[in-house]
Design a protein around this motif. Structure first.
Motif, PDB file in Angstrom:
ATOM      1  N   MET A   1     139.888  30.774 -10.943  1.00  0.00           N
ATOM      2  CA  MET A   1     140.445  30.014 -12.030  1.00  0.00           C
ATOM      3  C   MET A   1     141.250  28.856 -11.431  1.00  0.00           C
ATOM      4  N   SER A   2     140.978  27.659 -11.888  1.00  0.00           N
ATOM      5  CA  SER A   2     141.689  26.479 -11.384  1.00  0.00           C
ATOM      6  C   SER A   2     143.088  26.427 -12.011  1.00  0.00           C
ATOM      7  N   PRO A   3     144.019  25.685 -11.395  1.00  0.00           N
ATOM      8  CA  PRO A   3     145.356  25.562 -11.982  1.00  0.00           C
ATOM      9  C   PRO A   3     145.320  25.002 -13.404  1.00  0.00           C
ATOM     10  N   PHE A   4     144.414  24.063 -13.679  1.00  0.00           N
ATOM     11  CA  PHE A   4     144.321  23.503 -15.020  1.00  0.00           C
ATOM     12  C   PHE A   4     143.848  24.561 -16.021  1.00  0.00           C
ATOM     13  N   ASP A   5     142.837  25.358 -15.649  1.00  0.00           N
ATOM     14  CA  ASP A   5     142.359  26.428 -16.529  1.00  0.00           C
ATOM     15  C   ASP A   5     143.460  27.452 -16.797  1.00  0.00           C
ATOM     16  N   ALA A   6     144.217  27.782 -15.753  1.00  0.00           N
ATOM     17  CA  ALA A   6     145.314  28.739 -15.919  1.00  0.00           C
ATOM     18  C   ALA A   6     146.380  28.179 -16.855  1.00  0.00           C
ATOM     19  N   LEU A   7     146.707  26.895 -16.694  1.00  0.00           N
ATOM     20  CA  LEU A   7     147.698  26.262 -17.561  1.00  0.00           C
ATOM     21  C   LEU A   7     147.220  26.237 -19.008  1.00  0.00           C
ATOM     22  N   LEU A   8     145.958  25.917 -19.198  1.00  0.00           N
ATOM     23  CA  LEU A   8     145.388  25.882 -20.543  1.00  0.00           C
ATOM     24  C   LEU A   8     145.396  27.274 -21.185  1.00  0.00           C
ATOM     25  N   ALA A   9     145.006  28.294 -20.433  1.00  0.00           N
ATOM     26  CA  ALA A   9     145.008  29.660 -20.965  1.00  0.00           C
ATOM     27  C   ALA A   9     146.427  30.116 -21.310  1.00  0.00           C
ATOM     28  N   PHE A  10     147.379  29.808 -20.422  1.00  0.00           N
ATOM     29  CA  PHE A  10     148.758  30.187 -20.700  1.00  0.00           C
ATOM     30  C   PHE A  10     149.296  29.446 -21.922  1.00  0.00           C
ATOM     31  N   ALA A  14     150.882  31.311 -25.063  1.00  0.00           N
ATOM     32  CA  ALA A  14     152.271  31.006 -25.425  1.00  0.00           C
ATOM     33  C   ALA A  14     152.341  30.372 -26.813  1.00  0.00           C
ATOM     34  N   GLY A  15     151.409  29.506 -27.140  1.00  0.00           N
ATOM     35  CA  GLY A  15     151.392  28.881 -28.461  1.00  0.00           C
ATOM     36  C   GLY A  15     151.195  29.890 -29.582  1.00  0.00           C
ATOM     37  N   LEU A  16     150.281  30.827 -29.372  1.00  0.00           N
ATOM     38  CA  LEU A  16     150.049  31.857 -30.385  1.00  0.00           C
ATOM     39  C   LEU A  16     151.272  32.759 -30.555  1.00  0.00           C
ATOM     40  N   LEU A  17     151.889  33.109 -29.436  1.00  0.00           N
ATOM     41  CA  LEU A  17     153.064  33.978 -29.519  1.00  0.00           C
ATOM     42  C   LEU A  17     154.281  33.260 -30.088  1.00  0.00           C
ATOM     43  N   THR A  18     154.326  31.950 -29.971  1.00  0.00           N
ATOM     44  CA  THR A  18     155.422  31.181 -30.542  1.00  0.00           C
ATOM     45  C   THR A  18     155.374  31.235 -32.069  1.00  0.00           C
ATOM     46  N   LEU A  19     154.194  31.367 -32.615  1.00  0.00           N
ATOM     47  CA  LEU A  19     154.048  31.420 -34.068  1.00  0.00           C
ATOM     48  C   LEU A  19     154.521  32.743 -34.665  1.00  0.00           C
ATOM     49  N   PHE A 139     157.890  40.490 -21.637  1.00  0.00           N
ATOM     50  CA  PHE A 139     156.727  39.660 -21.931  1.00  0.00           C
ATOM     51  C   PHE A 139     156.483  38.651 -20.805  1.00  0.00           C
ATOM     52  N   TYR A 140     157.508  37.901 -20.454  1.00  0.00           N
ATOM     53  CA  TYR A 140     157.336  36.880 -19.429  1.00  0.00           C
ATOM     54  C   TYR A 140     156.964  37.487 -18.083  1.00  0.00           C
ATOM     55  N   ILE A 141     157.668  38.538 -17.709  1.00  0.00           N
ATOM     56  CA  ILE A 141     157.442  39.121 -16.393  1.00  0.00           C
ATOM     57  C   ILE A 141     156.067  39.778 -16.292  1.00  0.00           C
ATOM     58  N   SER A 142     155.548  40.279 -17.400  1.00  0.00           N
ATOM     59  CA  SER A 142     154.227  40.916 -17.339  1.00  0.00           C
ATOM     60  C   SER A 142     153.090  39.939 -17.620  1.00  0.00           C
ATOM     61  N   THR A 143     153.359  38.838 -18.308  1.00  0.00           N
ATOM     62  CA  THR A 143     152.288  37.928 -18.706  1.00  0.00           C
ATOM     63  C   THR A 143     152.084  36.771 -17.738  1.00  0.00           C
ATOM     64  N   ILE A 144     153.150  36.113 -17.346  1.00  0.00           N
ATOM     65  CA  ILE A 144     153.007  34.895 -16.546  1.00  0.00           C
ATOM     66  C   ILE A 144     152.268  35.111 -15.233  1.00  0.00           C
ATOM     67  N   PRO A 145     152.559  36.180 -14.469  1.00  0.00           N
ATOM     68  CA  PRO A 145     151.824  36.338 -13.204  1.00  0.00           C
ATOM     69  C   PRO A 145     150.296  36.394 -13.372  1.00  0.00           C
ATOM     70  N   GLN A 146     149.816  36.804 -14.542  1.00  0.00           N
ATOM     71  CA  GLN A 146     148.372  36.859 -14.769  1.00  0.00           C
ATOM     72  C   GLN A 146     147.743  35.469 -14.797  1.00  0.00           C
ATOM     73  N   PHE A 147     148.551  34.441 -15.080  1.00  0.00           N
ATOM     74  CA  PHE A 147     148.033  33.085 -15.191  1.00  0.00           C
ATOM     75  C   PHE A 147     148.247  32.264 -13.923  1.00  0.00           C
ATOM     76  N   LEU A 148     148.798  32.874 -12.881  1.00  0.00           N
ATOM     77  CA  LEU A 148     148.961  32.164 -11.612  1.00  0.00           C
ATOM     78  C   LEU A 148     147.674  32.294 -10.812  1.00  0.00           C
ATOM     79  N   PRO A 149     146.997  31.181 -10.535  1.00  0.00           N
ATOM     80  CA  PRO A 149     145.751  31.256  -9.785  1.00  0.00           C
ATOM     81  C   PRO A 149     145.985  31.789  -8.371  1.00  0.00           C
ATOM     82  N   ALA A 150     145.028  32.541  -7.864  1.00  0.00           N
ATOM     83  CA  ALA A 150     145.134  33.080  -6.503  1.00  0.00           C
ATOM     84  C   ALA A 150     145.131  31.941  -5.498  1.00  0.00           C
TER      85      ALA A 150
END
Length: 167
Positions: A1-10, A14-19, A139-150
């Motif tokens: 996953m590229s950094p841009f794809d990870a940013l887009l997925a996050f 985040a947008g859905l959870l903000t609602l 939420f943050y501690i369990s979710t954000i690391p999943q979106f960090l590209p290897a």
């Protein structure tokens, strides 16, 4: 996953959870209905500050620390629970005691401001609620690391612009 794809997925997650309304939404609504406009904006800014702090903490590895140390995790959750109890208890106490009436602020521009309505207190309320909320932290501690590209550092090691060498 590229950094841009990870940013887009996050951003999508985040947008859905903000609602979805939560304690932060309730705090901003209460602030906007019972306090001044500046207080409500400061509360929202404090919540955003807390969210950024959790995001940075998750990106730099606090999730690994809290996973490895049960004591550190317990401190965060107990402190957060105590803060939420204090917040709820103080609201109940003020409503039973007949505290401040719920009215829209009508002080003229430049007029006297109630110290309880200072933007600093609003920011502290928002940041405190967000930083001490176990739900937000988990939420943050369990979710954000999943979106960090290897293979990509979570934080940049230098400025994103080219260095000027003077030549």
């Amino acid at each position: 996953m590229s950094p841009f794809d990870a940013l887009l997925a996050f951003a999508l997650v985040a947008g859905l959870l903000t609602l979805v309304p939560g304690i932060d939404t309730a705090l901003v609504l209460r602030s906007s209905l019972t306090r001044s406009r500046a207080y409500a904006w400061a509360t929202a800014a404090g919540i955003a500050t807390g969210a950024m702090a959790w995001g940075i903490a998750a990106a730099v590895g606090v999730s690994a620390l809290l996973t490895a140390s049960e004591a550190a995790y317990r401190v965060v959750t107990i402190t957060g629970a105590a803060y939420m109890c204090w917040l709820g208890g103080s609201m109940i106490y003020r409503s039973v005691r007949g505290g401040r009436p719920v009215t829209l602020p009508t002080a003229p521009r430049g007029g006297p401001v109630d110290p309880a309505d200072s933007p600093l207190r609003g920011w502290l309320a928002g940041a405190g609620t967000n930083l001490l909320s176990p739900k937000v932290g988990v939420f943050y501690i369990s979710t954000i690391p999943q979106f960090l590209p290897a293979g990509v550092a979570p934080l940049p090691k230098g400025p994103p612009w080219p260095r000027f060498t003077g030549h």
